[in-house]
Design a protein around this motif. Structure first.
Motif, short mmCIF file in Angstrom:
data_model
loop_
_atom_site.label_atom_id
_atom_site.label_comp_id
_atom_site.label_asym_id
_atom_site.label_seq_id
_atom_site.Cartn_x
_atom_site.Cartn_y
_atom_site.Cartn_z
N ASP A 12 0.60 -1.16 0.24
CA ASP A 12 -0.09 -0.10 -0.06
C ASP A 12 0.52 1.23 -0.17
O ASP A 12 0.88 2.22 -0.81
N LEU A 13 2.43 1.09 1.06
CA LEU A 13 2.88 2.18 0.84
C LEU A 13 3.30 3.06 -0.41
O LEU A 13 4.01 3.80 -0.95
N ARG A 14 3.79 1.54 -1.16
CA ARG A 14 4.53 1.81 -2.52
C ARG A 14 3.66 2.23 -3.44
O ARG A 14 4.46 3.43 -4.32
N ARG A 15 2.15 1.52 -3.73
CA ARG A 15 1.33 2.50 -4.51
C ARG A 15 1.23 3.60 -3.70
O ARG A 15 1.06 4.71 -4.97
N LEU A 16 1.46 4.03 -2.69
CA LEU A 16 1.23 5.68 -2.41
C LEU A 16 2.48 6.80 -2.53
O LEU A 16 1.97 7.84 -3.39
N VAL A 17 3.65 6.00 -2.94
CA VAL A 17 4.55 6.61 -3.40
C VAL A 17 4.33 6.74 -5.03
O VAL A 17 4.68 7.70 -5.59
N LEU A 18 3.42 6.34 -5.28
CA LEU A 18 3.92 5.98 -6.75
C LEU A 18 2.94 7.19 -7.26
O LEU A 18 3.16 8.38 -8.12
N GLU A 19 1.51 6.79 -6.65
CA GLU A 19 1.10 8.55 -6.27
C GLU A 19 1.06 9.93 -6.55
O GLU A 19 0.96 10.57 -7.17
N ALA A 20 2.00 9.57 -4.90
CA ALA A 20 2.47 11.23 -4.60
C ALA A 20 3.49 11.08 -5.96
O ALA A 20 3.55 12.13 -6.43
N GLY A 21 4.38 10.86 -6.28
CA GLY A 21 5.21 11.07 -7.07
C GLY A 21 4.63 11.81 -8.36
O GLY A 21 4.82 12.56 -9.02
N LEU A 22 3.94 11.10 -9.04
CA LEU A 22 2.96 12.06 -10.53
C LEU A 22 2.68 12.59 -10.17
O LEU A 22 2.60 13.48 -10.60
N GLU A 23 2.01 12.91 -8.66
CA GLU A 23 1.44 14.32 -8.27
C GLU A 23 2.14 15.37 -8.32
O GLU A 23 2.19 16.39 -8.43
N LEU A 24 4.15 14.83 -7.36
CA LEU A 24 4.80 16.23 -7.43
C LEU A 24 5.06 16.07 -8.53
O LEU A 24 6.77 17.20 -8.93
N LEU A 52 8.78 14.31 -1.36
CA LEU A 52 7.98 12.92 -1.10
C LEU A 52 7.75 12.28 0.18
O LEU A 52 6.60 12.09 0.43
N VAL A 53 8.88 12.42 0.98
CA VAL A 53 8.58 12.89 2.79
C VAL A 53 7.78 12.54 3.23
O VAL A 53 7.11 12.14 3.96
N ALA A 54 7.50 14.12 2.54
CA ALA A 54 6.24 14.98 3.87
C ALA A 54 5.11 14.52 2.82
O ALA A 54 4.02 14.14 3.97
N THR A 55 4.76 14.20 1.70
CA THR A 55 3.22 13.99 1.75
C THR A 55 3.27 11.78 2.00
O THR A 55 2.29 12.03 2.03
N MET A 56 4.75 11.09 2.06
CA MET A 56 4.14 9.90 2.42
C MET A 56 3.95 10.21 4.25
O MET A 56 2.97 9.02 4.45
N ILE A 57 4.37 11.22 4.84
CA ILE A 57 4.44 10.81 5.98
C ILE A 57 3.11 10.85 6.71
O ILE A 57 2.35 9.94 7.26
N SER A 58 2.78 12.34 5.85
CA SER A 58 0.56 12.15 5.93
C SER A 58 -0.71 11.10 5.42
O SER A 58 -0.45 10.54 6.18
N ARG A 59 -0.24 10.82 4.56
CA ARG A 59 -0.44 9.37 3.64
C ARG A 59 -0.61 8.22 4.29
O ARG A 59 -1.10 7.71 4.77
N CYS A 60 0.24 7.93 4.95
CA CYS A 60 0.42 6.34 5.30
C CYS A 60 -0.26 6.64 7.05
O CYS A 60 -0.49 5.52 6.95
N GLN A 61 0.10 8.64 7.62
CA GLN A 61 -0.59 8.19 8.76
C GLN A 61 -2.22 8.31 8.43
O GLN A 61 -2.96 7.65 9.02
N GLN A 62 -2.46 8.42 7.09
CA GLN A 62 -3.93 8.52 7.08
C GLN A 62 -4.44 7.06 7.05
O GLN A 62 -5.58 6.40 7.08
N GLN A 63 -3.91 6.27 5.57
CA GLN A 63 -4.04 5.40 5.92
C GLN A 63 -4.44 4.54 6.65
O GLN A 63 -5.09 3.35 6.96
N SER A 64 -3.47 4.11 8.06
CA SER A 64 -3.85 3.72 8.90
C SER A 64 -4.60 4.02 10.31
O SER A 64 -5.00 2.50 10.22
N ILE A 65 -5.19 5.08 10.06
CA ILE A 65 -6.63 5.31 11.13
C ILE A 65 -7.51 4.53 9.41
O ILE A 65 -8.03 3.99 10.47
N ASN A 66 -7.10 5.14 8.78
CA ASN A 66 -8.51 4.12 8.43
C ASN A 66 -8.18 2.99 8.50
O ASN A 66 -9.44 2.52 7.64
#
Ligand SMILES: O=P(O)(O)O[C@@H]1C[C@H](O)[C@@H](CO)O1
Length: 298
Positions: free
Chosen positions: A177-189, A282-296
């Motif tokens: 899941d986190l690997r997929r989120l990096v690819l998504e974040a990479g696209l956005e950035l 990238l790391v900043a984006t991942m920090i907030s998203r991985c925490q969000q995902q963990s909550i979900n």
């Protein structure tokens, strides 16, 4: 106090050692991190964007090893990124510094005891995959624990069930899941054209590879090679942390006797500096998203 006992390749920091350090940190900071970030060679500035920072020097933290390598500041930084409480290690520890693997991985268990849920590891590595370019960011998909094959493994020694089981599964060490989120974040950035995925191999170092060794690693299926990360990830997975690994390709490993370039640590640090800003985003984006995902998901 340095109360750790390491005999041969058997690591045995006692649970009390980990608890003592954890309690010391909990007493000295009001931060309660959910995400821990390990900053690899030259990547200490990943912590720069955090708010409400509180910094401790490794030498002032009981039981903590100290950093001895250029490009590793030796500071533990607490802070928040977009509301997520984090802890950053500016500099990590290596076998080649003479540390045992229980010292190398001690911070990971302390983070676990502090309540951390996700570990984000960064490092610098040499590209073996011929398609990789200097400056590429490789999402670590899997690893090869070469020192582990030879018994240099952080889980050797008595198993402490309070951390995890004797025979942990490693087939899913790096969260899909986190690997997929990096690819998504990479696209956005807008940095997806230099984001890759691959297999990281750890060697002990400190020398860079011979050409024959590099060719062997290529045959074994390694895409990049470095001198860290695998022990920390192994211990993190053992104690149930979610793991993301990002490896910055700082040089191309010579697979050819006719290649004249010679790799050196200064070059590694120079490329880290060049990419630090984008990695920080990238790391900043991942920090907030991985925490969000963990909550979900919990
Ligand atoms: O980020 P790490 O510490 O893995 O960085 C690599 C391995 C050595 O420490 C150093 C060699 O230049 O870079």
């Amino acid at each position: 106090s340095r109360t750790m006992h390491c005999k041969g390749n058997s690591c045995s920091c006692s649970f009390e050692d980990y608890k003592l350090t954890t309690q010391w940190l909990l007493n000295h900071t009001s931060h309660r991190p959910k995400v821990a970030v390990i900053c690899g060679s030259g990547l200490g500035l990943l912590a720069d964007g955090a708010a409400n920072k509180q910094t401790f020097r490794y030498q002032d933290i009981p039981n903590f090893p100290v950093s001895t390598v250029a490009g590793h500041e030796g500071c533990l930084v607490f802070g928040t990124i977009e509301g997520t409480s984090c802890v950053f290690m500016q500099g990590h520890f290596h076998l080649y510094e003479g540390y045992s693997l229980c010292q190398v991985t001690l911070p990971v268990r302390i983070f676990k005891l502090m309540g951390v849920e996700s570990l984000l590891v960064t490092n610098a590595s040499g590209g073996i995959c011929p398609d990789f370019k200097v400056g590429d960011i490789m999402i670590i998909k899997d690893h090869i624990n070469l020192p582990g094959f030879a018994g240099q493994h952080p889980l050797c020694g008595p198993n402490d069930e309070r951390f995890g089981i004797r025979f942990p599964c490693m087939s899913d060490a790096y969260s899909k899941d986190l690997r997929r989120l990096v690819l998504e974040a990479g696209l956005e950035l807008g940095c997806n054209d230099f984001i890759r995925e691959g297999v990281y191999c750890m060697v002990s170092g400190p020398n860079f590879e011979t050409i024959a060794e590099a060719r062997m690693l290529r045959i074994l299926g390694c895409d990049s090679v470095g001198m860290s990360t695998v022990p920390e990830v192994t211990v993190a997975k053992h104690c149930g942390l979610r793991v993301l690994g990002l490896s910055l390709i700082t040089n191309k490993v010579s697979l050819d006797y006719s290649r004249e370039e010679k790799v050196n640590h200064e070059e590694v640090l120079q490329i880290s500096k060049m990419r630090a800003e984008v990695l920080q985003k990238l790391v900043a984006t991942m920090i907030s998203r991985c925490q969000q995902q963990s909550i979900n998901t919990h």
